[in-house]
Design a protein around this motif. Structure first.
Motif, PDB file in Angstrom:
ATOM      1  N   TRP A  79       4.278   7.590  15.791  1.00  0.00           N
ATOM      2  CA  TRP A  79       4.374   6.311  15.096  1.00  0.00           C
ATOM      3  C   TRP A  79       3.042   5.866  14.487  1.00  0.00           C
ATOM      4  O   TRP A  79       3.024   5.227  13.424  1.00  0.00           O
ATOM      5  N   VAL A  80       1.953   6.190  15.139  1.00  0.00           N
ATOM      6  CA  VAL A  80       0.646   5.828  14.561  1.00  0.00           C
ATOM      7  C   VAL A  80       0.461   6.535  13.228  1.00  0.00           C
ATOM      8  O   VAL A  80       0.066   5.926  12.220  1.00  0.00           O
ATOM      9  N   VAL A  82       2.828   7.798  11.313  1.00  0.00           N
ATOM     10  CA  VAL A  82       3.821   7.294  10.355  1.00  0.00           C
ATOM     11  C   VAL A  82       3.350   5.977   9.751  1.00  0.00           C
ATOM     12  O   VAL A  82       3.498   5.739   8.543  1.00  0.00           O
ATOM     13  N   THR A  83       2.798   5.115  10.598  1.00  0.00           N
ATOM     14  CA  THR A  83       2.302   3.818  10.107  1.00  0.00           C
ATOM     15  C   THR A  83       1.141   4.012   9.132  1.00  0.00           C
ATOM     16  O   THR A  83       1.104   3.390   8.061  1.00  0.00           O
ATOM     17  N   VAL A  84       0.204   4.882   9.495  1.00  0.00           N
ATOM     18  CA  VAL A  84      -0.938   5.137   8.608  1.00  0.00           C
ATOM     19  C   VAL A  84      -0.450   5.711   7.284  1.00  0.00           C
ATOM     20  O   VAL A  84      -0.898   5.296   6.203  1.00  0.00           O
ATOM     21  N   THR A  86       2.524   5.405   5.820  1.00  0.00           N
ATOM     22  CA  THR A  86       3.269   4.420   5.033  1.00  0.00           C
ATOM     23  C   THR A  86       2.340   3.395   4.399  1.00  0.00           C
ATOM     24  O   THR A  86       2.479   3.064   3.214  1.00  0.00           O
ATOM     25  N   VAL A  87       1.389   2.894   5.186  1.00  0.00           N
ATOM     26  CA  VAL A  87       0.447   1.895   4.662  1.00  0.00           C
ATOM     27  C   VAL A  87      -0.385   2.493   3.532  1.00  0.00           C
ATOM     28  O   VAL A  87      -0.602   1.850   2.491  1.00  0.00           O
ATOM     29  N   SER A 259      13.488   7.417   5.882  1.00  0.00           N
ATOM     30  CA  SER A 259      12.550   7.960   4.894  1.00  0.00           C
ATOM     31  C   SER A 259      12.950   7.558   3.482  1.00  0.00           C
ATOM     32  O   SER A 259      12.096   7.263   2.639  1.00  0.00           O
ATOM     33  N   ILE A 262      11.887   3.837   2.947  1.00  0.00           N
ATOM     34  CA  ILE A 262      10.442   3.718   2.692  1.00  0.00           C
ATOM     35  C   ILE A 262      10.124   4.190   1.276  1.00  0.00           C
ATOM     36  O   ILE A 262       9.300   3.584   0.574  1.00  0.00           O
TER      37      ILE A 262
END
Length: 385
Positions: A79-80, A82-84, A86-87, A259, A262
């Protein structure tokens, strides 16, 4: 007999774990090893030498590489990372598109095409940052689906299916859109193409000349798809190359839909300026998100079914090239009517046909199959039989 090291993960993507140990050997009186209680047949020194001289088959080489680089897929969602990702992807998209907003010109900005092209490579930048600095996999090319290309027949076959299938879907969407009264086509007189040629300064063309030109455009469409795939690669390396595989621990369908969602949100800097749906509100963005989720299911299926990102790249390029190229069959009235977009693959006919295609693939069991990198289905079956 099934060997532990050849057991695919759930869905059959790739082996997980270390290579299985060989036979348990215990020394005997003369000092040579002998099989323990669970060992197989004894192979002497001469037999081992003969086996060592035999060339390694391509399938065995791929199995060995898969074991050495396992696990290719994460066992749980990072998740870390994925978050990085996406941001970064979304944030860079807004940064690249900022001149369109700051200039006040929006889509009329003379640099729009170049800005849109640059925006398409922000998911690739995000993916590379993540795999290099946040969550580095054992094999970057295999996680991203860049390699191996073997089996070449499977990879090229699905690329060809995407090259043909998505333009056909785009054309059928326009036919359905006309039946629904959402767009007006002129397949006989080609008045839309005639208007384009007149506006370009080519003058008035006869019907035979227009028909020839239309055929040339259609025959050149595969080349247009390949050109469009160069820019589509910038997106697909991120969306289906990195994001989809890293969401797969959630399950196939949640990963495909999330996905895709997003991916749709990432389009916001252009959609909120009126791109595609000619709406500058949240509804326009929601339409794009819904469409990307539907289209993302099919493009994502190509990724999972091939264990390669290349069919997804061709599919994305085919959509981008076909939707614009096939507008030559629309009437001049529809070309000027911004609402006609709802009669194309982007609109309701497209939603219907994309959903129908997905349903067909579900019924025939295609979403339950997932390819193993570098191995044909028969090679996987023979390895675990």
């Amino acid at each position: 007999m099934q060997r532990p090291d050849d057991t695919p993960t759930e869905g059959g993507w790739a082996p997980i774990g270390q290579p299985a140990p060989g036979p348990i050997l215990t020394p005997v009186a003369d000092g040579s090893p002998a099989p323990g209680p669970a060992a197989g047949p004894v192979i002497g020194a001469a037999g081992r030498a003969v086996l060592a001289q035999q060339p390694e088959s391509a399938a065995d080489r791929q199995r060995r590489r898969n074991r050495e680089l396992a696990p290719i897929l994460p066992t749980r969602v990072p998740w870390v990372a994925v978050t990085v990702f996406t941001v970064l992807a979304v944030g860079l998209a807004w940064l690249v598109a900022a001149p369109l907003w700051l200039s006040g010109e929006g889509l009329a900005n003379p640099w729009f095409q170049l800005i849109a092209l640059g925006m398409m490579y922000t998911p690739t930048i995000a993916a590379l940052v993540v795999v290099l600095f946040v969550a580095r996999p054992r094999s970057i090319p295999r996680l991203l689906g860049l390699a191996p290309l073997r089996p070449l027949g499977r990879t090229l076959g699905l690329c060809a299916a995407a090259l043909v299938g998505f333009p056909v879907l785009a054309f059928c969407s326009m036919l359905l859109g006309q039946a629904m009264g959402l767009i007006e086509l002129d397949l006989v007189g080609l008045s839309g193409l005639a208007a384009i040629m007149t506006a370009s300064g080519a003058g008035e063309l006869g019907r035979d000349e227009l028909t020839t030109l239309a055929l040339v455009q259609l025959l050149a469409l595969p080349l247009g798809v390949l050109v469009a795939s160069l820019s589509a690669f910038g997106e697909e390396l991120g969306w289906r190359g990195w994001l989809l595989p890293n969401l797969l621990p959630l399950g196939t369908w949640p990963a495909l839909l999330l996905s895709g969602a997003i991916w749709g949100v990432w389009h916001a800097p252009l959609i909120l300026l009126g791109y595609n749906y000619q709406r500058t509100d949240v509804l326009g963005l929601l339409l794009m998100v819904g469409w990307c989720m539907l289209l993302g299911v099919l493009i994502g299926w190509l990724r999972l079914r091939s264990a390669s990102v290349w069919p997804a790249v061709i599919a994305h390029g085919a959509v981008n090239a076909a939707v614009g190229a096939l507008l030559l069959f629309a009437s001049p009235t529809s070309m000027q009517d911004t609402g006609s977009v709802f009669g194309t693959l982007l609109g309701w006919p497209g939603w219907i046909l994309l959903a129908a295609t997905t349903l067909i693939l579900v019924v025939i069991g295609q979403f339950g199959k997932r390819a193993v990198p570098g191995l044909r289905g028969s090679e996987v079956a023979s390895a675990v039989s």
